[in-house]
Design a protein around this motif. Structure first.
Motif, PDB file in Angstrom:
ATOM      1  N   PRO A   8       0.823  -1.204   0.000  1.00 27.69           N
ATOM      2  CA  PRO A   8       0.000   0.000   0.000  1.00 27.69           C
ATOM      3  C   PRO A   8       0.852   1.246   0.000  1.00 27.69           C
ATOM      4  CG  PRO A   8       0.023  -0.993   2.170  1.00 27.69           C
ATOM      5  CD  PRO A   8       0.746  -1.937   1.264  1.00 27.69           C
ATOM      6  N   ALA A   9       0.375   2.262  -0.723  1.00 26.89           N
ATOM      7  CA  ALA A   9       1.121   3.517  -0.772  1.00 26.89           C
ATOM      8  C   ALA A   9       1.177   4.163   0.591  1.00 26.89           C
ATOM      9  CB  ALA A   9       0.471   4.462  -1.787  1.00 26.89           C
ATOM     10  N   ASP A  10       0.083   4.066   1.331  1.00 23.01           N
ATOM     11  CA  ASP A  10       0.018   4.645   2.671  1.00 23.01           C
ATOM     12  C   ASP A  10       0.221   3.545   3.704  1.00 23.01           C
ATOM     13  OD1 ASP A  10      -0.479   7.372   2.066  1.00 23.01           O
ATOM     14  OD2 ASP A  10      -2.517   6.827   1.503  1.00 23.01           O
ATOM     15  N   SER A  11       1.396   2.903   3.669  1.00 25.24           N
ATOM     16  CA  SER A  11       1.677   1.823   4.611  1.00 25.24           C
ATOM     17  C   SER A  11       1.699   2.366   6.032  1.00 25.24           C
ATOM     18  CB  SER A  11       3.018   1.172   4.286  1.00 25.24           C
ATOM     19  OG  SER A  11       3.388   0.276   5.307  1.00 25.24           O
ATOM     20  N   LEU A  12       1.102   1.587   6.936  1.00 24.01           N
ATOM     21  CA  LEU A  12       1.099   2.004   8.336  1.00 24.01           C
ATOM     22  C   LEU A  12       2.517   2.130   8.883  1.00 24.01           C
ATOM     23  CD1 LEU A  12      -1.833  -0.172   9.679  1.00 24.01           C
ATOM     24  CD2 LEU A  12      -1.807   2.292   9.465  1.00 24.01           C
ATOM     25  N   LEU A  13       3.434   1.300   8.352  1.00 20.37           N
ATOM     26  CA  LEU A  13       4.810   1.346   8.835  1.00 20.37           C
ATOM     27  C   LEU A  13       5.504   2.646   8.457  1.00 20.37           C
ATOM     28  CD1 LEU A  13       5.958  -2.329   8.130  1.00 20.37           C
ATOM     29  CD2 LEU A  13       5.281  -1.321  10.301  1.00 20.37           C
ATOM     30  N   GLN A  14       4.941   3.371   7.468  1.00 17.59           N
ATOM     31  CA  GLN A  14       5.528   4.639   7.072  1.00 17.59           C
ATOM     32  C   GLN A  14       5.164   5.756   8.053  1.00 17.59           C
ATOM     33  OE1 GLN A  14       4.272   5.333   3.067  1.00 17.59           O
ATOM     34  NE2 GLN A  14       5.365   3.575   2.226  1.00 17.59           N
ATOM     35  N   HIS A  15       4.231   5.497   8.926  1.00 20.30           N
ATOM     36  CA  HIS A  15       3.767   6.508   9.870  1.00 20.30           C
ATOM     37  C   HIS A  15       4.374   6.187  11.239  1.00 20.30           C
ATOM     38  CE1 HIS A  15       0.915   8.095   6.916  1.00 20.30           C
ATOM     39  NE2 HIS A  15       0.711   6.843   6.594  1.00 20.30           N
ATOM     40  N   ARG A  16       5.545   6.769  11.481  1.00 22.55           N
ATOM     41  CA  ARG A  16       6.301   6.432  12.691  1.00 22.55           C
ATOM     42  C   ARG A  16       5.520   6.762  13.957  1.00 22.55           C
ATOM     43  NH1 ARG A  16      12.463   8.483  11.161  1.00 22.55           N
ATOM     44  NH2 ARG A  16      12.718   7.114   9.328  1.00 22.55           N
ATOM     45  N   ALA A  17       4.736   7.824  13.910  1.00 22.49           N
ATOM     46  CA  ALA A  17       3.954   8.178  15.094  1.00 22.49           C
ATOM     47  C   ALA A  17       2.977   7.066  15.436  1.00 22.49           C
ATOM     48  CB  ALA A  17       3.215   9.492  14.869  1.00 22.49           C
ATOM     49  N   PHE A  18       2.360   6.473  14.415  1.00 22.22           N
ATOM     50  CA  PHE A  18       1.418   5.384  14.680  1.00 22.22           C
ATOM     51  C   PHE A  18       2.144   4.171  15.257  1.00 22.22           C
ATOM     52  CE2 PHE A  18      -0.512   1.369  13.353  1.00 22.22           C
ATOM     53  CZ  PHE A  18      -1.713   1.466  14.034  1.00 22.22           C
ATOM     54  N   VAL A  19       3.319   3.860  14.723  1.00 17.37           N
ATOM     55  CA  VAL A  19       4.080   2.715  15.227  1.00 17.37           C
ATOM     56  C   VAL A  19       4.408   2.909  16.709  1.00 17.37           C
ATOM     57  CG1 VAL A  19       6.230   1.404  15.037  1.00 17.37           C
ATOM     58  CG2 VAL A  19       5.028   2.138  12.965  1.00 17.37           C
ATOM     59  N   ALA A  20       4.850   4.117  17.077  1.00 23.34           N
ATOM     60  CA  ALA A  20       5.136   4.401  18.485  1.00 23.34           C
ATOM     61  C   ALA A  20       3.874   4.282  19.332  1.00 23.34           C
ATOM     62  CB  ALA A  20       5.741   5.794  18.623  1.00 23.34           C
ATOM     63  N   PHE A  21       2.769   4.798  18.807  1.00 27.77           N
ATOM     64  CA  PHE A  21       1.480   4.716  19.500  1.00 27.77           C
ATOM     65  C   PHE A  21       1.086   3.252  19.702  1.00 27.77           C
ATOM     66  CE2 PHE A  21      -3.160   4.443  19.310  1.00 27.77           C
ATOM     67  CZ  PHE A  21      -3.556   5.396  20.230  1.00 27.77           C
ATOM     68  N   TRP A  22       1.263   2.436  18.671  1.00 27.24           N
ATOM     69  CA  TRP A  22       0.881   1.021  18.726  1.00 27.24           C
ATOM     70  C   TRP A  22       1.746   0.262  19.722  1.00 27.24           C
ATOM     71  CZ3 TRP A  22       3.252  -3.499  16.146  1.00 27.24           C
ATOM     72  CH2 TRP A  22       2.442  -4.638  16.224  1.00 27.24           C
ATOM     73  N   LEU A  23       3.054   0.517  19.715  1.00 26.43           N
ATOM     74  CA  LEU A  23       3.946  -0.152  20.661  1.00 26.43           C
ATOM     75  C   LEU A  23       3.609   0.256  22.098  1.00 26.43           C
ATOM     76  CD1 LEU A  23       7.347   0.126  18.756  1.00 26.43           C
ATOM     77  CD2 LEU A  23       5.941  -1.928  19.057  1.00 26.43           C
ATOM     78  N   ALA A  24       3.274   1.537  22.294  1.00 26.15           N
ATOM     79  CA  ALA A  24       2.856   1.981  23.625  1.00 26.15           C
ATOM     80  C   ALA A  24       1.576   1.283  24.050  1.00 26.15           C
ATOM     81  CB  ALA A  24       2.671   3.498  23.631  1.00 26.15           C
ATOM     82  N   ARG A  25       0.676   1.108  23.101  1.00 23.07           N
ATOM     83  CA  ARG A  25      -0.586   0.412  23.375  1.00 23.07           C
ATOM     84  C   ARG A  25      -0.332  -1.044  23.778  1.00 23.07           C
ATOM     85  NH1 ARG A  25      -5.875   0.072  24.769  1.00 23.07           N
ATOM     86  NH2 ARG A  25      -7.142  -1.091  23.324  1.00 23.07           N
ATOM     87  N   ILE A  26       0.583  -1.713  23.087  1.00 17.90           N
ATOM     88  CA  ILE A  26       0.920  -3.091  23.425  1.00 17.90           C
ATOM     89  C   ILE A  26       1.459  -3.165  24.848  1.00 17.90           C
ATOM     90  CG2 ILE A  26       2.517  -4.991  22.947  1.00 17.90           C
ATOM     91  CD1 ILE A  26       2.282  -4.360  20.003  1.00 17.90           C
ATOM     92  N   ALA A  27       2.422  -2.282  25.157  1.00 13.81           N
ATOM     93  CA  ALA A  27       3.051  -2.319  26.472  1.00 13.81           C
ATOM     94  C   ALA A  27       2.046  -2.072  27.590  1.00 13.81           C
ATOM     95  CB  ALA A  27       4.179  -1.288  26.533  1.00 13.81           C
ATOM     96  N   SER A  28       1.234  -1.035  27.461  1.00 13.86           N
ATOM     97  CA  SER A  28       0.278  -0.712  28.526  1.00 13.86           C
ATOM     98  C   SER A  28      -0.826  -1.761  28.638  1.00 13.86           C
ATOM     99  CB  SER A  28      -0.319   0.679  28.307  1.00 13.86           C
ATOM    100  OG  SER A  28      -1.028   0.747  27.086  1.00 13.86           O
ATOM    101  N   SER A  29      -1.261  -2.326  27.499  1.00 13.08           N
ATOM    102  CA  SER A  29      -2.311  -3.348  27.536  1.00 13.08           C
ATOM    103  C   SER A  29      -1.826  -4.611  28.228  1.00 13.08           C
ATOM    104  CB  SER A  29      -2.778  -3.680  26.110  1.00 13.08           C
ATOM    105  OG  SER A  29      -3.382  -2.556  25.500  1.00 13.08           O
ATOM    106  N   PHE A  30      -0.605  -5.052  27.906  1.00  7.92           N
ATOM    107  CA  PHE A  30      -0.054  -6.215  28.593  1.00  7.92           C
ATOM    108  C   PHE A  30       0.091  -5.931  30.088  1.00  7.92           C
ATOM    109  CE2 PHE A  30       0.815  -8.217  24.607  1.00  7.92           C
ATOM    110  CZ  PHE A  30       1.011  -9.558  24.895  1.00  7.92           C
ATOM    111  N   GLY A  31       0.580  -4.741  30.417  1.00 10.70           N
ATOM    112  CA  GLY A  31       0.732  -4.392  31.822  1.00 10.70           C
ATOM    113  C   GLY A  31      -0.589  -4.411  32.564  1.00 10.70           C
TER     114      GLY A  31
END
Length: 421
Positions: A8-31
């Motif tokens: 996809p032209a608008d790959s989610l991986l191209q949006h670094r802010a979203f990746v950081a948001f997603w990783l933060a979501r993973i960490a807090s959800s597991f916690g």
């Protein structure tokens, strides 16, 4: 828009802010999932009273209900990233206190409940701001995929978080809390470095009109009202998961291991469906797909109610979770895209009230019906009721039934969003 087989032209991986948001979501959800397991075990081991287990849910539900509308107003008045960051810092402090006091054997049930209440207050303010951040991190065209990826973090945490917390509890509750606090600290660091673009908030004094503006907005947007109320009544009626212990022991004749599989099946179905949705854009017939998914949820509930074999019950719960994920992504994306940015916090707050109410009352409704009619009868009524709600909502909200696209360009903030036919 590219096909699913091409990058996809608008790959989610191209949006670094979203990746950081997603990783933060993973960490807090597991916690948080690890925290939930440890709190329950610790309180019950201290008091031996089932009532205290109910109090854990109560001290979290009260702030989520009473503070939802004020929290939505705050989310529209201040920078949302800072609100989420502040909420998670408060949660991290509370969990760190649980860890320290537990390791020193200096905590009792009142102290645990007080700290859990503080976490509930912080989450009440965090939720509408967190929900409202996501549309600013990715283009509107790929928001549904971003929501699916974000939901996958929560589902993975629901599946693996309790298991990890249970394993660590062998070393004591303080160890579980310490690991959960470390995960929250990771989330705090990621959020503190997140670049989040948000239009300057339009400051308004806190009055009844501004606090209840989200309610007024939803009442005058048929599509938004339709999806939020559909979620309320579908979840309220389809609460089969609350009765899983009865089905496991008395109907399927299995033990705790079988109950564990039954509890995991909806989350596994939701997780796999979220991964599929993350790679496929829904561009056409989103209204019919949403209604079909909720109807599929009702049919899966009926199959589970009538099943007398473990494998069929697992398959029904797996399908139930997958159908619910499809409708959840469509509903969530539609609400966010049909709401102007300066209203998203307050609309998300109203949505949170609906979600929390439907979950809590759904379990109560299922328990009451099961007491009168038995678990099978109660679940059959829930499945049939869900199908009736789908039919009724399709008649009451024809624009939503005919809606083709999620993303609709409105002509201005606060103006009605037309149906795309």
């Amino acid at each position: 828009m590219p096909s699913p087989t091409t990058p996809p032209a608008d790959s989610l991986l191209q949006h670094r802010a979203f990746v950081a948001f997603w990783l933060a979501r993973i960490a807090s959800s597991f916690g948080f999932q690890m925290l939930s397991v440890a709190v329950g075990w610790q309180i019950y081991s201290i008091t031996g009273r089932a009532l205290d287990l109910g109090l854990i849910g109560l001290v979290q539900f009260i702030p989520s209900l009473l503070l939802a509308l004020p929290a939505g107003h705050v989310a529209d008045q201040f920078e949302r990233r800072r609100i989420v960051l502040f909420g998670q810092i408060v949660e991290w402090i509370a969990i760190a206190l649980l860890a320290g006091l537990s390791l020193r054997h200096g905590i009792h049930e009142v102290g645990i409940l007080a700290l859990v209440f503080a976490i509930g207050v912080a989450k009440a303010f965090e939720f509408p701001a967190l929900q409202s951040m996501l549309p600013a991190l990715v283009p509107a065209q790929i928001l549904p995929r971003a929501m699916a990826v974000n939901a996958s973090a929560g589902q993975a945490a629901m599946i693996m978080g309790p298991a990890l917390g249970g394993l660590l509890y062998v070393a004591g509750p303080g160890v579980v809390y310490a690991v959960a606090a470390a995960l929250y600290l990771v989330s705090v660091i990621l959020l503190s470095r997140l670049r989040h673009e948000q239009a300057p908030p339009r400051r308004e004094p806190a009055t009844l009109k501004t606090v209840f503006a989200g309610v007024h907005f939803i009442r005058h947007r048929p599509d938004v009202l339709g999806v939020i109320s559909l979620d309320l009544f579908a979840v309220l009626l389809g609460g089969a998961t609350a009765l899983l212990p009865i089905f496991a022991r008395d109907i399927l004749h299995t033990g705790p291991w079988g109950l564990g599989l039954l509890r995991a099946a909806p989350a596994v179905g939701a997780l796999l469906m979220s991964l599929w949705l993350a790679r496929h854009n829904m561009q056409r017939r989103v209204g019919p797909i949403m209604f079909a998914s909720v109807a599929g949820f009702g049919v899966a509930t009926l199959v589970f109610a009538l099943s007398t074999t473990l494998w069929l019950s697992l398959a029904a719960l797996f399908a139930l979770g997958a159908f619910d994920m499809v409708s959840m992504v469509i509903r969530g994306a539609l609400v966010q895209l049909d709401t102007p940015d300066d209203m998203r916090g307050r609309v998300s707050a109203v949505n949170a009230i609906f979600i929390n109410t439907s979950n809590q009352l759904g379990e109560f409704e299922s328990g009451m019906l099961a007491a009168w009619l038995g678990a099978v009868g109660a679940t059959v009524i829930g499945g049939v009721g869900t199908l009736l709600v789908v039919g009724l909502w399709m008649a009451m909200f024809p624009g939503l039934r005919r809606r083709q696209q999620l993303h609709v360009e409105a002509s201005g903030p606060g103006e009605p969003v037309p149906d795309i036919l």
